[in-house]
Design an enzyme around this catalytic site. Sequence first.
Site, short mmCIF file in Angstrom:
data_model
loop_
_atom_site.label_atom_id
_atom_site.label_comp_id
_atom_site.label_asym_id
_atom_site.label_seq_id
_atom_site.Cartn_x
_atom_site.Cartn_y
_atom_site.Cartn_z
N LYS A 172 4.25 8.64 0.73
CA LYS A 172 3.41 7.51 1.17
C LYS A 172 3.92 6.94 2.50
CE LYS A 172 0.54 4.01 1.08
NZ LYS A 172 -0.90 4.15 1.31
N LYS A 240 4.84 -4.31 5.69
CA LYS A 240 5.78 -4.04 4.59
C LYS A 240 6.09 -2.55 4.49
CE LYS A 240 3.78 -3.13 0.94
NZ LYS A 240 3.30 -1.95 0.19
P1 NAD Z 1 -3.35 -7.12 -3.56
O1 NAD Z 1 -2.44 -8.16 -3.00
O2 NAD Z 1 -4.82 -7.23 -3.34
O3 NAD Z 1 -3.11 -6.99 -5.16
C1 NAD Z 1 -1.87 -7.07 -5.79
C2 NAD Z 1 -2.07 -7.76 -7.13
O4 NAD Z 1 -0.82 -7.75 -7.85
C3 NAD Z 1 -2.51 -9.22 -7.01
O5 NAD Z 1 -3.68 -9.45 -7.78
C4 NAD Z 1 -1.30 -10.01 -7.56
O6 NAD Z 1 -1.66 -11.22 -8.19
C5 NAD Z 1 -0.71 -9.00 -8.53
N1 NAD Z 1 0.71 -9.22 -8.83
C6 NAD Z 1 1.73 -9.45 -7.96
N2 NAD Z 1 2.89 -9.57 -8.62
C7 NAD Z 1 2.61 -9.42 -9.95
C8 NAD Z 1 3.40 -9.45 -11.12
N3 NAD Z 1 4.73 -9.66 -11.07
N4 NAD Z 1 2.77 -9.27 -12.31
C9 NAD Z 1 1.43 -9.07 -12.37
N5 NAD Z 1 0.64 -9.02 -11.28
C10 NAD Z 1 1.21 -9.19 -10.08
O7 NAD Z 1 -2.80 -5.72 -3.01
P2 NAD Z 1 -3.58 -4.32 -2.94
O8 NAD Z 1 -4.25 -4.20 -1.63
O9 NAD Z 1 -4.32 -4.09 -4.20
O10 NAD Z 1 -2.31 -3.33 -2.86
C11 NAD Z 1 -1.51 -3.00 -3.99
C12 NAD Z 1 -0.54 -1.90 -3.58
O11 NAD Z 1 -1.31 -0.76 -3.15
C13 NAD Z 1 0.37 -2.29 -2.40
O12 NAD Z 1 1.64 -1.74 -2.58
C14 NAD Z 1 -0.33 -1.65 -1.21
O13 NAD Z 1 0.56 -1.37 -0.15
C15 NAD Z 1 -0.92 -0.40 -1.83
N6 NAD Z 1 -2.11 0.15 -1.15
C16 NAD Z 1 -3.13 -0.69 -0.75
C17 NAD Z 1 -4.24 -0.12 -0.11
C18 NAD Z 1 -5.38 -1.00 0.39
O14 NAD Z 1 -6.21 -0.49 1.17
N7 NAD Z 1 -5.48 -2.25 -0.03
C19 NAD Z 1 -4.30 1.25 0.12
C20 NAD Z 1 -3.29 2.07 -0.33
C21 NAD Z 1 -2.19 1.50 -0.97
#
Ligand code: NAD
Length: 298
Positions: A172, A240
């Site tokens: 990744k 990040k």
């Molecule tokens: P986001 O911030 O929209 O969602 C993360 C969720 O996790 C939130 O709803 C938050 O409340 C929850 N959360 C945080 N800590 C928690 C805990 N201790 N217990 C329970 N829930 C908890 O983020 P996202 O965009 O969905 O991204 C999630 C992961 O996927 C990240 O690592 C990101 O880098 C990766 N990612 C995101 C994308 C994108 O396009 N958004 C693409 C590929 C990878």
Amino acid sequence: MPEQIGFIGLGIMGKPMAKNLLKAGYSLTVYDIVGEPVEELVTEGAARGSSNKDVASKSDTIITMVPDSADSEAAILGPNGVLEGAKAGSVVIDMSSIAPLVSQRIAAECANKGVEMLDAPVSGGEPGAINATLAIMVGGKQEVFDQNFDLLKTMGSNVVLTGDIGAGGITKLANQIIVAANIEALSEAMVLAQRAGVDPEKVFNAIRGGLAGSAVMEAKGPMMLDRNFRPGFRIRLHQKDLRNVLQTAQELNVPLPATALMQQILGALVNEGEADSDHAAILHFIEDLAKVEVKRGG
Ligand code: NAD
């Protein structure tokens, strides 16, 4: 099909991924520290977990999709976390993009309780999560991967085991270097065309099928032309990821000059109040340098 799946972290990515599991017939217990997406999933047929521990105690396989290393550690190892509830023999699949060394540390703690772990970050963004076309890069034991292949395939079109625990994260990080550099190059190209008085949309259409064309260009070019910087993938999350890239590279003595520059650019954008903009907003940094705004029609 495993009997019971837990899903923790229902944000931009986790919510549609969980919905795809429900649609495929998996039985799901879900939790997020924010209540609203939990309610939405419950409406669609998931069971409500009251904590990460509660989800784990009701599940054979627990998927986590949270922002960063500290969040995965809190969700899995923290008080009321997954490991407090998980049964020996269950599997944790952390699909968050976190530092590979942290994945290895979490896996070691899981192993102490007889719990297996895969690190399985994804690429493909929100559309890939919604359409179940994510690229899923996995680290862990072959037999644990095989056992969970069908589950992962429900959320992605390309599911590849790249090595032991942590290898998914390394893959990744490699992906995120390429995406960041591509968006920056696309921004420079758009700004140059605009300043030269050549319609950036025509430039985009002329070159998208050639060597410069890419999945990044297809996803981010139209957003730039529409001036739509709604996330998508937030600048703060890409910052990040590049922090994790540079920390890992430092540990391995690997100089990554373009990635270091990109990290500075993302830091500047955060200072400009763009932390929650889509990473297509890298365009703003290049536009500001040239005092040019990219728009359709040139
Ligand atoms: P986001 O911030 O929209 O969602 C993360 C969720 O996790 C939130 O709803 C938050 O409340 C929850 N959360 C945080 N800590 C928690 C805990 N201790 N217990 C329970 N829930 C908890 O983020 P996202 O965009 O969905 O991204 C999630 C992961 O996927 C990240 O690592 C990101 O880098 C990766 N990612 C995101 C994308 C994108 O396009 N958004 C693409 C590929 C990878």
